[in-house]
Design a protein around this motif. Sequence first.
Motif, PDB file in Angstrom:
ATOM      1  N   ASP A 101       0.835  -1.162   0.037  1.00  0.00           N
ATOM      2  CA  ASP A 101      -0.094   0.127  -0.220  1.00  0.00           C
ATOM      3  C   ASP A 101       0.931   1.218   0.043  1.00  0.00           C
ATOM      4  OD1 ASP A 101      -2.479   1.493   0.194  1.00  0.00           O
ATOM      5  OD2 ASP A 101      -1.993   1.691   2.353  1.00  0.00           O
ATOM      6  N   PRO A 102       0.613   2.165  -0.864  1.00  0.00           N
ATOM      7  CA  PRO A 102       1.627   3.407  -1.115  1.00  0.00           C
ATOM      8  C   PRO A 102       1.494   4.258   0.167  1.00  0.00           C
ATOM      9  CG  PRO A 102       0.547   3.042  -3.050  1.00  0.00           C
ATOM     10  CD  PRO A 102      -0.103   2.190  -2.158  1.00  0.00           C
ATOM     11  N   GLU A 103       0.345   4.325   0.750  1.00  0.00           N
ATOM     12  CA  GLU A 103       0.215   5.161   2.169  1.00  0.00           C
ATOM     13  C   GLU A 103       0.920   4.717   3.048  1.00  0.00           C
ATOM     14  OE1 GLU A 103      -1.083   8.265   2.055  1.00  0.00           O
ATOM     15  OE2 GLU A 103      -1.178   7.926  -0.085  1.00  0.00           O
ATOM     16  N   GLN A 104       0.843   3.199   3.252  1.00  0.00           N
ATOM     17  CA  GLN A 104       1.647   2.824   4.334  1.00  0.00           C
ATOM     18  C   GLN A 104       3.190   2.852   3.897  1.00  0.00           C
ATOM     19  OE1 GLN A 104      -0.006  -1.354   4.367  1.00  0.00           O
ATOM     20  NE2 GLN A 104      -0.674  -1.036   6.441  1.00  0.00           N
ATOM     21  N   ILE A 105       3.657   2.827   2.981  1.00  0.00           N
ATOM     22  CA  ILE A 105       5.067   2.983   2.536  1.00  0.00           C
ATOM     23  C   ILE A 105       5.412   4.240   2.708  1.00  0.00           C
ATOM     24  CG2 ILE A 105       6.477   2.907   0.478  1.00  0.00           C
ATOM     25  CD1 ILE A 105       5.094   0.556  -0.696  1.00  0.00           C
ATOM     26  N   LYS A 106       4.599   5.324   2.514  1.00  0.00           N
ATOM     27  CA  LYS A 106       4.823   6.611   2.752  1.00  0.00           C
ATOM     28  C   LYS A 106       5.074   6.815   4.140  1.00  0.00           C
ATOM     29  CE  LYS A 106       2.873   8.535  -1.297  1.00  0.00           C
ATOM     30  NZ  LYS A 106       2.003   9.218  -1.902  1.00  0.00           N
ATOM     31  N   GLU A 107       4.382   6.244   4.863  1.00  0.00           N
ATOM     32  CA  GLU A 107       4.230   6.326   6.716  1.00  0.00           C
ATOM     33  C   GLU A 107       5.674   5.696   6.983  1.00  0.00           C
ATOM     34  OE1 GLU A 107       0.799   4.172   8.350  1.00  0.00           O
ATOM     35  OE2 GLU A 107      -0.537   5.906   7.314  1.00  0.00           O
ATOM     36  N   LEU A 108       5.960   4.633   6.468  1.00  0.00           N
ATOM     37  CA  LEU A 108       7.349   3.907   6.893  1.00  0.00           C
ATOM     38  C   LEU A 108       8.316   4.660   6.635  1.00  0.00           C
ATOM     39  CD1 LEU A 108       6.306   0.435   6.018  1.00  0.00           C
ATOM     40  CD2 LEU A 108       6.614   1.094   8.329  1.00  0.00           C
ATOM     41  N   ILE A 109       8.270   5.366   5.301  1.00  0.00           N
ATOM     42  CA  ILE A 109       9.490   6.261   4.812  1.00  0.00           C
ATOM     43  C   ILE A 109       9.506   7.362   5.770  1.00  0.00           C
ATOM     44  CG2 ILE A 109      10.112   8.172   3.218  1.00  0.00           C
ATOM     45  CD1 ILE A 109       9.315   5.816   1.146  1.00  0.00           C
ATOM     46  N   ALA A 110       8.370   8.004   6.332  1.00  0.00           N
ATOM     47  CA  ALA A 110       8.347   9.170   7.255  1.00  0.00           C
ATOM     48  C   ALA A 110       8.932   8.631   8.584  1.00  0.00           C
ATOM     49  CB  ALA A 110       7.085   9.691   7.371  1.00  0.00           C
ATOM     50  N   ARG A 111       8.868   7.541   8.988  1.00  0.00           N
ATOM     51  CA  ARG A 111       9.320   6.921  10.235  1.00  0.00           C
ATOM     52  C   ARG A 111      10.878   6.772  10.017  1.00  0.00           C
ATOM     53  NH1 ARG A 111       7.280   1.174  12.192  1.00  0.00           N
ATOM     54  NH2 ARG A 111       5.407   2.461  12.293  1.00  0.00           N
ATOM     55  N   GLY A 112      11.260   6.341   9.029  1.00  0.00           N
ATOM     56  CA  GLY A 112      12.703   6.188   8.840  1.00  0.00           C
ATOM     57  C   GLY A 112      13.285   7.781   8.810  1.00  0.00           C
ATOM     58  N   GLN A 113      12.702   8.545   8.060  1.00  0.00           N
ATOM     59  CA  GLN A 113      13.360   9.967   8.086  1.00  0.00           C
ATOM     60  C   GLN A 113      13.430  10.461   9.575  1.00  0.00           C
ATOM     61  OE1 GLN A 113      14.719  11.539   5.807  1.00  0.00           O
ATOM     62  NE2 GLN A 113      14.116  10.276   3.911  1.00  0.00           N
ATOM     63  N   PHE A 114      12.503   9.992  10.571  1.00  0.00           N
ATOM     64  CA  PHE A 114      12.775  10.655  11.826  1.00  0.00           C
ATOM     65  C   PHE A 114      13.689   9.898  12.499  1.00  0.00           C
ATOM     66  CE2 PHE A 114      11.361   9.661  16.107  1.00  0.00           C
ATOM     67  CZ  PHE A 114      11.169  10.805  16.694  1.00  0.00           C
ATOM     68  N   VAL A 115      14.056   8.741  12.004  1.00  0.00           N
ATOM     69  CA  VAL A 115      14.847   7.825  12.685  1.00  0.00           C
ATOM     70  C   VAL A 115      16.310   8.597  12.396  1.00  0.00           C
ATOM     71  CG1 VAL A 115      16.297   5.840  12.952  1.00  0.00           C
ATOM     72  CG2 VAL A 115      13.816   5.868  12.989  1.00  0.00           C
ATOM     73  N   ILE A 116      16.426   8.771  11.225  1.00  0.00           N
ATOM     74  CA  ILE A 116      17.569   9.558  10.562  1.00  0.00           C
ATOM     75  C   ILE A 116      17.919  10.818  11.429  1.00  0.00           C
ATOM     76  CG2 ILE A 116      18.547  11.151   8.580  1.00  0.00           C
ATOM     77  CD1 ILE A 116      17.510   8.786   6.651  1.00  0.00           C
ATOM     78  N   LYS A 117      16.880  11.698  11.571  1.00  0.00           N
ATOM     79  CA  LYS A 117      16.921  12.881  12.439  1.00  0.00           C
ATOM     80  C   LYS A 117      17.461  12.684  13.761  1.00  0.00           C
ATOM     81  CE  LYS A 117      13.625  15.668   9.657  1.00  0.00           C
ATOM     82  NZ  LYS A 117      12.465  16.408   9.745  1.00  0.00           N
ATOM     83  N   GLU A 118      16.933  11.697  14.405  1.00  0.00           N
ATOM     84  CA  GLU A 118      17.257  11.220  15.737  1.00  0.00           C
ATOM     85  C   GLU A 118      18.706  10.684  15.695  1.00  0.00           C
ATOM     86  OE1 GLU A 118      15.639  11.315  18.983  1.00  0.00           O
ATOM     87  OE2 GLU A 118      14.065  12.343  17.629  1.00  0.00           O
ATOM     88  N   LEU A 119      19.106  10.188  15.062  1.00  0.00           N
ATOM     89  CA  LEU A 119      20.488   9.543  14.882  1.00  0.00           C
ATOM     90  C   LEU A 119      21.367  10.692  14.723  1.00  0.00           C
ATOM     91  CD1 LEU A 119      20.612   6.389  12.506  1.00  0.00           C
ATOM     92  CD2 LEU A 119      21.188   6.601  14.912  1.00  0.00           C
ATOM     93  N   GLU A 120      21.016  11.704  13.690  1.00  0.00           N
ATOM     94  CA  GLU A 120      21.774  13.125  13.578  1.00  0.00           C
ATOM     95  C   GLU A 120      21.928  13.725  15.122  1.00  0.00           C
ATOM     96  OE1 GLU A 120      20.114  14.860  10.358  1.00  0.00           O
ATOM     97  OE2 GLU A 120      21.159  13.894   8.864  1.00  0.00           O
ATOM     98  N   ALA A 121      20.757  13.725  15.633  1.00  0.00           N
ATOM     99  CA  ALA A 121      20.763  14.659  16.940  1.00  0.00           C
ATOM    100  C   ALA A 121      21.826  13.751  18.083  1.00  0.00           C
ATOM    101  CB  ALA A 121      19.352  14.827  17.574  1.00  0.00           C
ATOM    102  N   LEU A 122      21.782  12.420  18.065  1.00  0.00           N
ATOM    103  CA  LEU A 122      22.556  11.734  18.843  1.00  0.00           C
ATOM    104  C   LEU A 122      23.805  11.743  18.736  1.00  0.00           C
ATOM    105  CD1 LEU A 122      22.949   9.227  20.751  1.00  0.00           C
ATOM    106  CD2 LEU A 122      22.978   7.993  18.816  1.00  0.00           C
ATOM    107  N   TYR A 123      24.382  12.169  17.220  1.00  0.00           N
ATOM    108  CA  TYR A 123      25.805  12.368  17.048  1.00  0.00           C
ATOM    109  C   TYR A 123      26.367  13.462  17.211  1.00  0.00           C
ATOM    110  CZ  TYR A 123      25.310   7.810  14.290  1.00  0.00           C
ATOM    111  OH  TYR A 123      24.952   6.486  14.027  1.00  0.00           O
ATOM    112  N   TYR A 124      25.304  14.624  16.990  1.00  0.00           N
ATOM    113  CA  TYR A 124      25.716  16.036  17.404  1.00  0.00           C
ATOM    114  C   TYR A 124      25.716  16.087  18.705  1.00  0.00           C
ATOM    115  CZ  TYR A 124      25.488  21.036  17.655  1.00  0.00           C
ATOM    116  OH  TYR A 124      25.553  22.335  17.764  1.00  0.00           O
ATOM    117  N   LEU A 125      24.983  15.569  19.688  1.00  0.00           N
ATOM    118  CA  LEU A 125      25.066  15.413  21.173  1.00  0.00           C
ATOM    119  C   LEU A 125      26.546  14.892  21.457  1.00  0.00           C
ATOM    120  CD1 LEU A 125      23.856  16.563  23.630  1.00  0.00           C
ATOM    121  CD2 LEU A 125      22.671  14.382  23.669  1.00  0.00           C
TER     122      LEU A 125
END
Length: 118
Positions: free
Chosen positions: A78-102
Amino acid sequence: MGPLHYLLCTTLPAGLPFPSWLWILLMRNRWNMANPLRSEVVKLYKNLLYLGKEYPKGADYFRDRLKKAFLKNKDVTDPEQIKELIARGQFVIKELEALYYLRKYRAMKQRYYEENNE
């Protein structure tokens, strides 16, 4: 097959083989047309894999967890579910970047600032 395949097969003179490179191109386009979000998912996986190299528990730990997460959701169509999973992955990327910056900020603070323990 699709209309392009029908057109090519009906316009080729009898006896000429269908070019293999054209067949590969048709199959690749068929896959991309069926899954337009595939390139985004692959890009997300590569970005996460790159960011996982500096993960505190180790790159192998991160790679294994990443692979499990992507394999768990491999059957989602389902394209909508895939988009939600991509958004979750983008959130994880932001969290990792914040972790490395900290982590970088804490290391710099320990090096250059004295702590006053009074």
